[in-house]
Design a protein around this motif. Structure first.
Motif, mmCIF file in Angstrom:
data_model
loop_
_atom_site.group_PDB
_atom_site.id
_atom_site.type_symbol
_atom_site.label_atom_id
_atom_site.label_comp_id
_atom_site.label_asym_id
_atom_site.label_seq_id
_atom_site.Cartn_x
_atom_site.Cartn_y
_atom_site.Cartn_z
ATOM 1 N N THR A 1 -2.098 17.775 39.254
ATOM 2 C CA THR A 1 -2.712 16.727 38.474
ATOM 3 C C THR A 1 -4.075 17.171 37.963
ATOM 4 O OG1 THR A 1 -1.609 15.094 39.838
ATOM 5 C CG2 THR A 1 -3.417 14.325 38.497
ATOM 6 N N GLU A 2 -4.834 17.840 38.833
ATOM 7 C CA GLU A 2 -6.180 18.263 38.430
ATOM 8 C C GLU A 2 -6.117 19.204 37.231
ATOM 9 O OE1 GLU A 2 -8.911 16.851 40.007
ATOM 10 O OE2 GLU A 2 -7.245 15.726 40.844
ATOM 11 N N HIS A 3 -5.177 20.129 37.257
ATOM 12 C CA HIS A 3 -5.058 21.094 36.170
ATOM 13 C C HIS A 3 -4.565 20.427 34.886
ATOM 14 C CE1 HIS A 3 -5.999 24.341 38.858
ATOM 15 N NE2 HIS A 3 -5.063 23.914 39.693
ATOM 16 N N VAL A 4 -3.625 19.510 35.018
ATOM 17 C CA VAL A 4 -3.105 18.799 33.845
ATOM 18 C C VAL A 4 -4.211 17.963 33.213
ATOM 19 C CG1 VAL A 4 -1.501 17.002 33.078
ATOM 20 C CG2 VAL A 4 -0.735 18.759 34.668
ATOM 21 N N ALA A 5 -5.020 17.296 34.037
ATOM 22 C CA ALA A 5 -6.083 16.438 33.511
ATOM 23 C C ALA A 5 -7.093 17.218 32.688
ATOM 24 C CB ALA A 5 -6.790 15.723 34.659
ATOM 25 N N MET A 6 -7.264 18.478 33.001
ATOM 26 C CA MET A 6 -8.249 19.292 32.291
ATOM 27 C C MET A 6 -7.702 19.894 30.990
ATOM 28 S SD MET A 6 -10.722 18.732 34.118
ATOM 29 C CE MET A 6 -10.812 17.870 35.663
ATOM 30 N N LEU A 7 -6.403 19.784 30.771
ATOM 31 C CA LEU A 7 -5.818 20.298 29.534
ATOM 32 C C LEU A 7 -6.186 19.388 28.367
ATOM 33 C CD1 LEU A 7 -2.224 21.184 30.770
ATOM 34 C CD2 LEU A 7 -4.074 22.785 30.263
ATOM 35 N N PRO A 8 -6.623 19.956 27.258
ATOM 36 C CA PRO A 8 -6.946 19.121 26.093
ATOM 37 C C PRO A 8 -5.708 18.337 25.640
ATOM 38 C CG PRO A 8 -7.707 21.382 25.770
ATOM 39 C CD PRO A 8 -6.861 21.375 27.014
ATOM 40 N N SER A 12 -3.635 11.814 26.018
ATOM 41 C CA SER A 12 -2.875 11.366 24.847
ATOM 42 C C SER A 12 -1.389 11.644 25.015
ATOM 43 C CB SER A 12 -3.378 12.078 23.588
ATOM 44 O OG SER A 12 -4.697 11.716 23.324
ATOM 45 N N PHE A 13 -1.071 12.804 25.580
ATOM 46 C CA PHE A 13 0.330 13.147 25.821
ATOM 47 C C PHE A 13 0.987 12.119 26.737
ATOM 48 C CE2 PHE A 13 3.437 15.041 28.705
ATOM 49 C CZ PHE A 13 4.416 15.424 27.796
ATOM 50 N N LEU A 14 0.317 11.769 27.840
ATOM 51 C CA LEU A 14 0.889 10.790 28.765
ATOM 52 C C LEU A 14 1.041 9.428 28.098
ATOM 53 C CD1 LEU A 14 -0.912 11.742 32.083
ATOM 54 C CD2 LEU A 14 1.521 11.986 31.561
ATOM 55 N N LYS A 15 0.034 9.021 27.330
ATOM 56 C CA LYS A 15 0.122 7.740 26.620
ATOM 57 C C LYS A 15 1.331 7.745 25.682
ATOM 58 C CE LYS A 15 -2.256 4.798 23.317
ATOM 59 N NZ LYS A 15 -1.175 4.780 22.345
ATOM 60 N N ASN A 16 1.481 8.808 24.899
ATOM 61 C CA ASN A 16 2.603 8.901 23.961
ATOM 62 C C ASN A 16 3.946 8.950 24.695
ATOM 63 O OD1 ASN A 16 0.852 8.871 21.806
ATOM 64 N ND2 ASN A 16 0.760 11.104 21.654
ATOM 65 N N LEU A 17 3.987 9.643 25.810
ATOM 66 C CA LEU A 17 5.223 9.714 26.601
ATOM 67 C C LEU A 17 5.651 8.330 27.061
ATOM 68 C CD1 LEU A 17 7.419 11.279 28.249
ATOM 69 C CD2 LEU A 17 5.731 11.380 30.093
ATOM 70 N N PHE A 18 4.706 7.555 27.595
ATOM 71 C CA PHE A 18 5.065 6.224 28.077
ATOM 72 C C PHE A 18 5.405 5.274 26.931
ATOM 73 C CE2 PHE A 18 2.724 7.602 31.972
ATOM 74 C CZ PHE A 18 3.860 7.656 32.770
ATOM 75 N N GLU A 19 4.751 5.421 25.800
ATOM 76 C CA GLU A 19 5.119 4.613 24.636
ATOM 77 C C GLU A 19 6.521 4.964 24.157
ATOM 78 O OE1 GLU A 19 1.989 5.220 21.803
ATOM 79 O OE2 GLU A 19 0.758 3.616 22.659
#
Length: 176
Positions: A1-8, A12-19
């Motif tokens: 999670t820590e590494h994913v959170a630091m990715l630019p 937005s990717f997670l928001k778009n995935l859930f939408e």
């Protein structure tokens, strides 16, 4: 999670995935992640809807009886069946502070250290610190959770600047 959170763009990717999942008529999707406050800040700074999309949930730690049940179920499911004596389970619970992920790691390495079908305190200690043949729980937890973060910080330009200032300074105090 820590590494994913630091990715630019991760927030937005997670928001778009859930939408997209909502648009495909998936409902009640639960995405459980463990994150430090720094990771939550990184997600939030990437996409401001992050705090509205996600909520903080504090999971309670395992009680001693729950740790014992977890160990019994895990060990009885394998072949050959292994058991753990109560002193080893007590140590596992004590040193994991009831955190399931740490309890699992300590238990896994105690199991790996075992040679006689009964995990005792000696197996637990060998599993925690490791041996010549076993990596051990401490090294595994360090590699998984701390090594990359510490290395990243120590090798950063900011730390190099601080170390250079300290090396060049005649004073015991360095101001950055």
């Amino acid at each position: 999670t820590e590494h994913v959170a630091m990715l630019p763009g991760a927030g937005s990717f997670l928001k778009n995935l859930f939408e997209q999942l909502q648009g495909d008529h998936y409902q009640r999707v639960m995405f459980l992640t463990c994150a430090t406050p720094n990771a939550v800040d990184a997600f939030t700074s990437d996409h401001m809807s992050f705090p509205r999309l996600f909520r903080f949930v504090e999971l309670p730690t395992l009680k001693r009886a729950e740790t014992e049940e977890l160990v019994d179920k895990a060990l009885s499911a394998g072949q050959p069946v292994v058991r753990a004596d109560s002193a080893a389970v007590k140590a596992l619970h004590r040193y994991s502070d009831g955190f399931p992920g740490i309890a699992q790691e300590l238990g896994f390495w105690a199991f790996e250290a075992n040679t006689d079908g009964v995990i005792d305190v000696d197996d637990f200690a060998s599993g925690v610190v490791g041996t010549r043949a076993l990596k051990g729980a401490l090294n595994t937890l360090y590699d998984r959770h701390f090594r990359k973060t510490l290395t990243k910080d120590i090798l950063s330009d900011r730390y190099r600047t601080i170390l250079q200032l300290m090396a060049d300074s005649d004073s015991d105090a360095v101001t950055i």
